[in-house]
Design an enzyme around this catalytic site. Structure first.
Site, PDB file in Angstrom:
ATOM      1  N   ASN A 116      42.125  43.742  35.152  1.00  0.00           N
ATOM      2  CA  ASN A 116      41.011  44.007  36.058  1.00  0.00           C
ATOM      3  C   ASN A 116      41.328  43.407  37.435  1.00  0.00           C
ATOM      4  OD1 ASN A 116      38.578  44.595  37.253  1.00  0.00           O
ATOM      5  ND2 ASN A 116      37.338  43.765  35.581  1.00  0.00           N
ATOM      6  N   ILE A 137      29.137  39.581  35.417  1.00  0.00           N
ATOM      7  CA  ILE A 137      28.561  40.644  36.229  1.00  0.00           C
ATOM      8  C   ILE A 137      29.062  41.980  35.703  1.00  0.00           C
ATOM      9  CG2 ILE A 137      30.398  40.461  37.962  1.00  0.00           C
ATOM     10  CD1 ILE A 137      28.196  41.227  40.064  1.00  0.00           C
ATOM     11  N   ALA A 172      38.571  42.975  40.197  1.00  0.00           N
ATOM     12  CA  ALA A 172      37.676  41.842  39.967  1.00  0.00           C
ATOM     13  C   ALA A 172      38.382  40.527  40.312  1.00  0.00           C
ATOM     14  CB  ALA A 172      37.201  41.828  38.517  1.00  0.00           C
ATOM     15  N   ILE A 173      39.634  40.385  39.916  1.00  0.00           N
ATOM     16  CA  ILE A 173      40.381  39.154  40.214  1.00  0.00           C
ATOM     17  C   ILE A 173      40.462  38.943  41.724  1.00  0.00           C
ATOM     18  CG2 ILE A 173      42.651  38.048  40.060  1.00  0.00           C
ATOM     19  CD1 ILE A 173      42.942  39.545  37.302  1.00  0.00           C
ATOM     20  N   TYR A 201      37.028  37.754  42.951  1.00  0.00           N
ATOM     21  CA  TYR A 201      36.766  36.362  42.592  1.00  0.00           C
ATOM     22  C   TYR A 201      37.551  35.407  43.493  1.00  0.00           C
ATOM     23  CZ  TYR A 201      34.857  38.638  38.428  1.00  0.00           C
ATOM     24  OH  TYR A 201      34.147  39.444  37.575  1.00  0.00           O
ATOM     25  N   ARG A 202      38.783  35.762  43.800  1.00  0.00           N
ATOM     26  CA  ARG A 202      39.586  34.915  44.697  1.00  0.00           C
ATOM     27  C   ARG A 202      38.977  34.870  46.094  1.00  0.00           C
ATOM     28  NH1 ARG A 202      45.115  36.811  42.113  1.00  0.00           N
ATOM     29  NH2 ARG A 202      45.374  35.099  40.642  1.00  0.00           N
ATOM     30  N   LYS A 203      38.481  36.017  46.586  1.00  0.00           N
ATOM     31  CA  LYS A 203      37.841  36.065  47.900  1.00  0.00           C
ATOM     32  C   LYS A 203      36.618  35.153  47.943  1.00  0.00           C
ATOM     33  CE  LYS A 203      39.054  40.665  49.529  1.00  0.00           C
ATOM     34  NZ  LYS A 203      38.547  42.021  49.791  1.00  0.00           N
ATOM     35  N   GLU A 250      28.793  29.569  33.072  1.00  0.00           N
ATOM     36  CA  GLU A 250      29.729  30.688  33.207  1.00  0.00           C
ATOM     37  C   GLU A 250      28.955  31.831  33.841  1.00  0.00           C
ATOM     38  OE1 GLU A 250      32.371  33.639  30.312  1.00  0.00           O
ATOM     39  OE2 GLU A 250      31.634  31.738  29.512  1.00  0.00           O
ATOM     40  N   MET A 306      32.157  49.135  30.225  1.00  0.00           N
ATOM     41  CA  MET A 306      32.480  48.030  29.327  1.00  0.00           C
ATOM     42  C   MET A 306      33.979  47.781  29.182  1.00  0.00           C
ATOM     43  SD  MET A 306      29.713  46.573  28.320  1.00  0.00           S
ATOM     44  CE  MET A 306      29.010  46.836  29.927  1.00  0.00           C
TER      45      MET A 306
END
Length: 180
Positions: free
Chosen positions: A133, A92, A136-137, A140-142, A89, A30
């Site tokens: 994070n 995950i 994760a960023i 998301y960009r990939k 939105e 979390m």
């Protein structure tokens, strides 16, 4: 549509409450996704699952399972679904830490985006991510998400203020990437 190389998605059931409860109370899990960062009683988790996940008309939630073993390893959802404007939105959480760094999050999110854009015909899918994070960023960009804005110092974590990054991908951006 809900199966990839490593994972498959299935609808969440009430029987998943105890497992989801364990993930929801795991601070390592979390820390990267929940702004509230709190612990929950099983009754609170059950009420949340029943009210917000299972019986919501504005969300669709799926348990991520290991394709080979059927082991539940996380959850992904489309939330705040706006049918009129064809957007939602996405969120995950990979709850089983031994699956971190193995590409299952990317596969699960791609399945969810395929569903959102190719089946539900959504125009836009957004997300929010904590500025610390970085993994994760990068993911998301990939996948094609673009940063749209920043809520400066919106999260207080470990005695410091952190930004909340807002990202989104449009159907027209996602579709060409799937064709190549």
């Amino acid at each position: 549509m809900f199966v990839s190389k490593q994972v498959k998605l299935r609808k969440m059931h009430i029987e998943d409450v105890e497992l989801y409860h364990a993930w929801r109370n795991d601070m390592d899990v979390m820390f990267f996704t929940n702004p509230a960062l709190d612990t929950y009683a099983l009754s609170e988790t059950k009420a949340f699952v029943e009210g917000v996940i299972l019986h919501s008309t504005s969300s669709k939630s799926y348990i991520i399972e290991d394709k080979e073993t059927d082991k539940a390893i996380g959850i992904t959802s489309l939330i705040h679904i706006d049918q009129k404007n064809r957007n939602a939105e996405c969120i995950i959480d990979i709850g089983e830490k031994d699956y971190w760094g193995r590409g299952v999050g990317k596969e699960a999110l791609k399945l969810l985006l395929d569903y959102a854009f190719l089946e539900l015909n959504f125009h836009r899918v957004s997300l929010r991510v904590f500025s610390f994070n970085e993994r994760a960023i990068q993911l998301y960009r990939k996948l094609g998400f673009k940063q749209e804005g920043v809520s400066r110092q919106a999260l207080f974590r470990n005695g410091n203020w952190h930004d909340m990054i807002h990202m989104a991908i449009l159907q027209q951006e996602y579709m060409p990437a799937q064709e190549s």
